[in-house]
Write a protein that holds these residues in place. Structure first.
Motif, short mmCIF file in Angstrom:
data_model
loop_
_atom_site.label_atom_id
_atom_site.label_comp_id
_atom_site.label_asym_id
_atom_site.label_seq_id
_atom_site.Cartn_x
_atom_site.Cartn_y
_atom_site.Cartn_z
N UNK A 97 -4.77 -3.36 -12.99
CA UNK A 97 -4.33 -1.92 -13.39
C UNK A 97 -3.98 -0.47 -12.23
N UNK A 98 -2.80 0.04 -12.40
CA UNK A 98 -2.77 1.63 -11.65
C UNK A 98 -1.93 2.62 -13.07
N UNK A 99 -3.11 3.41 -13.60
CA UNK A 99 -2.43 3.93 -14.59
C UNK A 99 -1.88 5.18 -14.70
N UNK A 100 -0.59 5.56 -15.34
CA UNK A 100 -0.30 6.54 -15.65
C UNK A 100 -1.00 7.89 -15.19
N UNK A 101 -0.05 8.72 -13.73
CA UNK A 101 -1.00 9.83 -13.90
C UNK A 101 -2.00 9.31 -12.70
N UNK A 102 -2.26 7.90 -12.28
CA UNK A 102 -3.01 7.96 -11.05
C UNK A 102 -2.03 7.26 -9.52
N UNK A 103 -2.86 8.19 -8.29
CA UNK A 103 -2.27 8.11 -7.51
C UNK A 103 -2.90 7.90 -6.66
N UNK A 104 -2.91 6.21 -5.72
CA UNK A 104 -3.11 5.50 -4.79
C UNK A 104 -2.72 5.57 -3.67
N UNK A 105 -3.25 5.70 -2.22
CA UNK A 105 -2.62 5.21 -1.13
C UNK A 105 -3.33 4.27 -0.27
N UNK A 106 -2.94 3.09 -0.27
CA UNK A 106 -3.43 1.78 0.58
C UNK A 106 -2.62 1.10 0.74
N UNK A 107 -4.16 -0.14 1.26
CA UNK A 107 -3.72 -1.61 0.98
C UNK A 107 -4.20 -2.64 0.17
N UNK A 108 -3.78 -3.66 -0.68
CA UNK A 108 -4.31 -4.04 -1.53
C UNK A 108 -4.05 -5.37 -1.82
N UNK A 109 -5.06 -6.46 -1.89
CA UNK A 109 -5.30 -7.66 -1.67
C UNK A 109 -5.95 -8.45 -2.73
N UNK A 110 -5.14 -9.12 -3.69
CA UNK A 110 -5.90 -9.94 -4.62
C UNK A 110 -5.57 -11.09 -4.99
N UNK A 111 -6.10 -11.70 -6.42
CA UNK A 111 -5.50 -12.87 -6.21
C UNK A 111 -4.91 -13.03 -7.97
N UNK A 112 -5.13 -11.57 -8.41
CA UNK A 112 -4.68 -11.86 -10.15
C UNK A 112 -3.20 -10.78 -10.24
N UNK A 113 -2.91 -10.81 -11.19
CA UNK A 113 -1.57 -10.05 -11.39
C UNK A 113 -2.07 -8.51 -11.43
N UNK A 114 -1.14 -7.78 -11.32
CA UNK A 114 -0.89 -6.58 -10.98
C UNK A 114 -0.39 -5.50 -11.69
N UNK A 115 -0.59 -4.47 -12.33
CA UNK A 115 0.16 -3.51 -12.94
C UNK A 115 0.18 -2.20 -12.93
N UNK A 116 1.71 -1.53 -12.56
CA UNK A 116 1.69 -0.93 -12.17
C UNK A 116 1.95 0.75 -12.83
N UNK A 117 1.63 1.76 -13.67
CA UNK A 117 2.35 2.46 -14.44
C UNK A 117 2.27 3.78 -13.34
N UNK A 118 1.87 4.13 -12.55
CA UNK A 118 0.90 5.22 -12.15
C UNK A 118 1.72 5.14 -10.80
N UNK A 119 1.59 6.17 -10.02
CA UNK A 119 1.79 5.73 -8.52
C UNK A 119 1.58 5.12 -6.99
N UNK A 120 2.06 4.26 -6.73
CA UNK A 120 1.08 3.70 -5.07
C UNK A 120 1.64 4.00 -3.80
N UNK A 121 2.02 4.25 -3.23
CA UNK A 121 1.84 3.87 -1.84
C UNK A 121 0.92 2.97 -0.82
N UNK A 122 1.76 2.19 -0.33
CA UNK A 122 1.02 1.16 0.85
C UNK A 122 2.03 -0.39 0.25
N UNK A 123 0.74 -1.40 0.74
CA UNK A 123 0.82 -2.47 0.71
C UNK A 123 0.57 -3.30 -0.49
#
Length: 133
Positions: free
Chosen positions: A12-38
């Motif tokens: 999870x990326x929670x509300x109010x959180x800002x992340x920039x970068x690259x994410x690789x995962x085997x699992x599910x992902x939920x984004x409630x904040x801001x994500x810039x990248x891949x």
């Protein structure tokens, strides 16, 4: 989200959180904040109502309730909820766009062999065919 959760919880990326970068995962992902990248995952990606993603997503399935801008490649089902907004390029096998959603994208559908689905040409306009509207 039950497809591929680690320890019963999606990443999870929670509300109010800002992340920039690259994410690789085997699992599910939920984004409630801001994500810039891949984001690249074998699981499902959910962009919540308050979520915003600018970049590239490669995943097995996706639900867009918030805002997405960029390129998204979904192996199976892409669902854009009534509160969702998608801008950019989209490749998917199946697409659901709910009433009220914003869909401003160049899109193409792929078949199971990961090829772009061929267009079905209508050569005889008098033959009965499926009505779409």
């Amino acid at each position: 989200m039950k497809y591929n959760e680690a320890n019963g919880q999606p990443n999870r990326i929670e509300k109010g959180t800002k992340i920039t970068g690259e994410i690789q995962s085997e699992s599910d992902f939920r984004i409630d904040g801001f994500f810039e990248g891949n984001i690249e995952t074998k699981g499902k990606v959910v962009v919540g109502k308050n979520g915003k993603v600018d970049g590239t997503i490669v995943c097995s399935s996706a639900d867009i309730e918030g805002k997405f801008s960029g390129t998204i490649h979904v192996e199976d089902l892409l669902s854009i909820r009534s509160t969702g907004e998608v801008n950019g390029d989209v490749v998917m096998s199946k697409l659901i766009v709910e009433s009220g959603a914003v869909f401003n994208a160049k899109s193409s559908m792929q078949n199971e062999a990961n090829n772009i689905a061929p267009l079905k040409k209508i050569t005889n306009f008098t033959d009965p065919r499926e009505k779409t509207a």
